[in-house]
Enzyme design. Structure first.
Site, PDB file in Angstrom:
ATOM      1  N   PRO A  23       6.489  -0.335   1.536  1.00  0.00           N
ATOM      2  CA  PRO A  23       7.237   0.917   1.400  1.00  0.00           C
ATOM      3  C   PRO A  23       6.274   2.101   1.389  1.00  0.00           C
ATOM      4  O   PRO A  23       5.222   2.037   0.749  1.00  0.00           O
ATOM      5  CB  PRO A  23       7.945   0.772   0.056  1.00  0.00           C
ATOM      6  CG  PRO A  23       7.120  -0.201  -0.714  1.00  0.00           C
ATOM      7  CD  PRO A  23       6.526  -1.135   0.306  1.00  0.00           C
ATOM      8  N   CYS A  25       6.517   6.223   0.947  1.00  0.00           N
ATOM      9  CA  CYS A  25       7.217   7.508   0.801  1.00  0.00           C
ATOM     10  C   CYS A  25       6.785   8.473   1.904  1.00  0.00           C
ATOM     11  O   CYS A  25       5.601   8.589   2.191  1.00  0.00           O
ATOM     12  CB  CYS A  25       6.869   8.144  -0.545  1.00  0.00           C
ATOM     13  SG  CYS A  25       7.861   7.529  -1.891  1.00  0.00           S
ATOM     14  N   ALA A  57      10.417   4.065  -1.181  1.00  0.00           N
ATOM     15  CA  ALA A  57      11.116   4.179  -2.464  1.00  0.00           C
ATOM     16  C   ALA A  57      12.294   5.112  -2.270  1.00  0.00           C
ATOM     17  O   ALA A  57      12.127   6.258  -1.863  1.00  0.00           O
ATOM     18  CB  ALA A  57      10.168   4.726  -3.528  1.00  0.00           C
ATOM     19  N   GLN A 100      13.770  -0.366  -1.112  1.00  0.00           N
ATOM     20  CA  GLN A 100      13.189  -0.353  -2.456  1.00  0.00           C
ATOM     21  C   GLN A 100      13.956   0.692  -3.273  1.00  0.00           C
ATOM     22  O   GLN A 100      13.892   1.882  -2.963  1.00  0.00           O
ATOM     23  CB  GLN A 100      11.707  -0.002  -2.397  1.00  0.00           C
ATOM     24  CG  GLN A 100      11.005  -0.112  -3.728  1.00  0.00           C
ATOM     25  CD  GLN A 100       9.603   0.437  -3.719  1.00  0.00           C
ATOM     26  OE1 GLN A 100       9.352   1.568  -3.298  1.00  0.00           O
ATOM     27  NE2 GLN A 100       8.637  -0.383  -4.146  1.00  0.00           N
ATOM     28  N   TYR A 182       6.603   4.496 -12.457  1.00  0.00           N
ATOM     29  CA  TYR A 182       7.935   5.092 -12.401  1.00  0.00           C
ATOM     30  C   TYR A 182       8.812   4.532 -13.521  1.00  0.00           C
ATOM     31  O   TYR A 182       8.355   3.748 -14.357  1.00  0.00           O
ATOM     32  CB  TYR A 182       8.507   4.910 -10.996  1.00  0.00           C
ATOM     33  CG  TYR A 182       7.638   5.622  -9.968  1.00  0.00           C
ATOM     34  CD1 TYR A 182       7.007   4.929  -8.951  1.00  0.00           C
ATOM     35  CD2 TYR A 182       7.411   6.991 -10.065  1.00  0.00           C
ATOM     36  CE1 TYR A 182       6.180   5.590  -8.036  1.00  0.00           C
ATOM     37  CE2 TYR A 182       6.596   7.665  -9.168  1.00  0.00           C
ATOM     38  CZ  TYR A 182       5.983   6.947  -8.156  1.00  0.00           C
ATOM     39  OH  TYR A 182       5.162   7.606  -7.272  1.00  0.00           O
ATOM     40  N   ARG A 230       9.060  -5.049  -7.496  1.00  0.00           N
ATOM     41  CA  ARG A 230       7.642  -4.665  -7.398  1.00  0.00           C
ATOM     42  C   ARG A 230       7.185  -4.278  -8.804  1.00  0.00           C
ATOM     43  O   ARG A 230       7.854  -3.488  -9.492  1.00  0.00           O
ATOM     44  CB  ARG A 230       7.402  -3.516  -6.436  1.00  0.00           C
ATOM     45  CG  ARG A 230       5.909  -3.182  -6.301  1.00  0.00           C
ATOM     46  CD  ARG A 230       5.602  -2.218  -5.168  1.00  0.00           C
ATOM     47  NE  ARG A 230       4.710  -2.856  -4.205  1.00  0.00           N
ATOM     48  CZ  ARG A 230       3.951  -2.193  -3.337  1.00  0.00           C
ATOM     49  NH1 ARG A 230       3.963  -0.867  -3.336  1.00  0.00           N
ATOM     50  NH2 ARG A 230       3.181  -2.837  -2.494  1.00  0.00           N
ATOM     51  N   LEU A 301      -6.057  -3.135  -0.133  1.00  0.00           N
ATOM     52  CA  LEU A 301      -7.312  -3.216   0.626  1.00  0.00           C
ATOM     53  C   LEU A 301      -7.544  -4.582   1.232  1.00  0.00           C
ATOM     54  O   LEU A 301      -8.613  -5.177   1.095  1.00  0.00           O
ATOM     55  CB  LEU A 301      -8.485  -2.794  -0.274  1.00  0.00           C
ATOM     56  CG  LEU A 301      -8.566  -1.307  -0.546  1.00  0.00           C
ATOM     57  CD1 LEU A 301      -9.766  -0.994  -1.417  1.00  0.00           C
ATOM     58  CD2 LEU A 301      -8.631  -0.507   0.722  1.00  0.00           C
TER      59      LEU A 301
HETATM   60  C1  FMN Z   1       1.810   6.999   2.403  1.00  0.00           C
HETATM   61  C2  FMN Z   1       2.071   6.015   1.304  1.00  0.00           C
HETATM   62  C3  FMN Z   1       3.315   5.976   0.714  1.00  0.00           C
HETATM   63  C4  FMN Z   1       3.592   5.017  -0.252  1.00  0.00           C
HETATM   64  N1  FMN Z   1       4.863   4.927  -0.759  1.00  0.00           N
HETATM   65  C5  FMN Z   1       5.175   3.892  -1.580  1.00  0.00           C
HETATM   66  C6  FMN Z   1       6.529   3.654  -1.992  1.00  0.00           C
HETATM   67  O1  FMN Z   1       7.459   4.336  -1.589  1.00  0.00           O
HETATM   68  N2  FMN Z   1       6.757   2.627  -2.853  1.00  0.00           N
HETATM   69  C7  FMN Z   1       5.745   1.808  -3.299  1.00  0.00           C
HETATM   70  O2  FMN Z   1       6.017   0.869  -4.073  1.00  0.00           O
HETATM   71  N3  FMN Z   1       4.467   1.992  -2.901  1.00  0.00           N
HETATM   72  C8  FMN Z   1       4.171   2.981  -2.036  1.00  0.00           C
HETATM   73  N4  FMN Z   1       2.894   3.133  -1.576  1.00  0.00           N
HETATM   74  C9  FMN Z   1       1.875   2.136  -1.963  1.00  0.00           C
HETATM   75  C10 FMN Z   1       1.769   1.074  -0.840  1.00  0.00           C
HETATM   76  O3  FMN Z   1       2.979   0.394  -0.677  1.00  0.00           O
HETATM   77  C11 FMN Z   1       0.629   0.127  -1.178  1.00  0.00           C
HETATM   78  O4  FMN Z   1       0.922  -0.536  -2.376  1.00  0.00           O
HETATM   79  C12 FMN Z   1      -0.686   0.898  -1.303  1.00  0.00           C
HETATM   80  O5  FMN Z   1      -0.858   1.673  -0.164  1.00  0.00           O
HETATM   81  C13 FMN Z   1      -1.871  -0.022  -1.508  1.00  0.00           C
HETATM   82  O6  FMN Z   1      -2.015  -0.857  -0.490  1.00  0.00           O
HETATM   83  P1  FMN Z   1      -3.155  -0.657   0.576  1.00  0.00           P
HETATM   84  O7  FMN Z   1      -4.459  -0.676  -0.152  1.00  0.00           O
HETATM   85  O8  FMN Z   1      -2.960  -1.858   1.394  1.00  0.00           O
HETATM   86  O9  FMN Z   1      -2.810   0.626   1.209  1.00  0.00           O
HETATM   87  C14 FMN Z   1       2.585   4.106  -0.636  1.00  0.00           C
HETATM   88  C15 FMN Z   1       1.309   4.194  -0.086  1.00  0.00           C
HETATM   89  C16 FMN Z   1       1.054   5.133   0.881  1.00  0.00           C
HETATM   90  C17 FMN Z   1      -0.300   5.180   1.482  1.00  0.00           C
END
Ligand code: FMN
Length: 377
Positions: A23, A25, A57, A100, A182, A230, A301
């Site tokens: 997800p 945002c 979200a 979500q 949240y 989550r 990561l």
């Molecule tokens: C642009 C952006 C928007 C995000 N929006 C949400 C969201 O709406 N809900 C959520 O649970 N996590 C959100 N996240 C977190 C990601 O789902 C993910 O957990 C986070 O980027 C870490 O993973 P990564 O290291 O693989 O990027 C967002 C991350 C980014 C970069």
């Protein structure tokens, strides 16, 4: 056969592979209504070949939005706007789509990241936020109002109503957002929940409201719709929510029919200190998977397919995440704005910048992982 590209089942939903789009945002909705940006953004991701796509979200009530531009599902208008986006996606892609459902609690009423991400006071066009306790996220934020039992019942009903709308819209999977600081995470953590009633104090009491919401949501949709959650496995702050409490929460959710646990971390406190590195959250997903046997989504990561496949093969839970997901930051107007937003959101969500990434999961491991957006253009 790579584990990454082998099927997995979440509840009764079969995924063709273990690549899941996380997800993300977009802060691009209009009074909660999805816009043509969502059509472009999600439309593009839906052509990625991933096994499952989460939309961002989605607030279950206007007060539950992180920012005024958050996506919402609380009325016939917001439902109709999402229906329009989903119909165009469904005409061109068979990808299973997940929603979500979220409420931002004390982290609501903030500017979009590219506008600074600061709290917006009611007098400046924001709104009064609500929380388990009247404790603001940051010292200079507007103090939230502590929820009474009537407020808890109202929000629980908002989650149920949104789930019923999601069911009507044909979402394949529903995820409850109880991570990243949240509202539901705020109830779990003793750092933000200092209530002295049956919703505060002991672990059992702090889990009570999130579990009530999960039960009500689970009961509101048919059994063949997988409902997962989550969580942030730890607050990364001493005395806060941690992996031991997360395991207890996951076991309780498993007893209640939870279809999967999506394991992230942080977001509850500005004091968090996250030891960032490749797969820095994978061990949490592994622990929860081993302690519950539930399909478990890992994130954080995981940037190289070989890395993900190795993790899967070593029977530790992670997933492979396709960088193709990054196209969101390339497409559409305001690319620069969104690029910087993506970078800043990463800091917001996991406390660290991170590049595009990949994830995988194996049915044997009953684990999965997620794709963030990644601004690795
Ligand atoms: C642009 C952006 C928007 C995000 N929006 C949400 C969201 O709406 N809900 C959520 O649970 N996590 C959100 N996240 C977190 C990601 O789902 C993910 O957990 C986070 O980027 C870490 O993973 P990564 O290291 O693989 O990027 C967002 C991350 C980014 C970069």
């Amino acid at each position: 056969m790579s584990i990454l590209f082998s099927p997995i089942t979440l509840g009764r939903q079969v995924l063709d592979n273990r690549v899941v789009i996380a997800p993300m945002c977009q802060y691009s909705a209009d009074e909660g209504r999805a816009t043509d940006w969502h059509q472009i953004h999600l439309g593009h991701l839906a052509l990625s070949g991933a096994g499952l796509m989460f939309i961002e979200a989605t607030a279950v009530a206007p007060e539950g939005r992180i920012s005024p531009a958050d996506l919402g599902l609380w009325s016939d208008e917001t439902e109709a706007a999402l229906a329009h986006v989903l119909q165009s996606i469904r005409r061109h892609s068979p990808i299973p789509i997940a929603i979500q459902l979220a409420h931002a609690g004390r982290k609501a009423s903030t500017e979009a990241p590219w506008a600074g991400g600061q709290s917006i006071a009611p007098a400046s066009g924001g709104w009064q936020t609500v929380a388990p306790s009247a404790l603001p996220y940051a010292a200079d934020d507007t103090r939230p109002a502590a929820l009474d039992e009537a407020g808890l019942a109202r929000i629980c009903n908002d989650f149920v109503a949104a789930a019923q709308r999601a069911q009507r819209l044909g979402f394949n999977v529903i995820e409850l957002h109880a991570a990243h600081g949240y509202l539901l995470h705020q109830f779990l953590s003793p750092l933000s929940n200092t209530r002295d009633d049956r919703y505060g104090g002991t672990l059992e009491n702090r889990m009570r409201f999130p579990l009530e919401v999960f039960d009500a949501l689970r009961a509101a949709v048919p059994d063949d719709t997988p409902v997962g959650i989550r969580i942030s496995a730890t607050d990364w702050v001493d005395g806060g929510w941690d992996i031991e409490q997360s395991v207890a929460f996951a076991q309780e959710l498993q007893r209640r029919g939870c279809a999967f646990i999506d394991v992230s971390s942080g977001g509850l406190s500005p004091l968090q200190e996250i030891p960032v590195g490749p797969g820095y959250q994978v061990a949490f997903a592994d622990r929860i998977r081993r302690e519950t046997g539930l399909p478990t989504i890992a994130v954080g990561l995981i940037t190289e397919p070989e890395q993900a496949e190795t993790i899967l093969a070593s029977a530790r839970p992670t997933w492979w995440r396709s960088l193709a997901v990054c196209c969101t930051t390339r497409a559409g107007p305001g690319t620069q704005r969104r690029n910087s937003a993506t970078r800043s959101m990463r800091r917001n969500s996991t406390g660290v910048p991170s590049r595009g990434h990949t994830k995988t999961c194996s049915s044997r491991d009953k684990t999965a992982c997620r794709t963030g957006s990644g601004d690795s253009t």
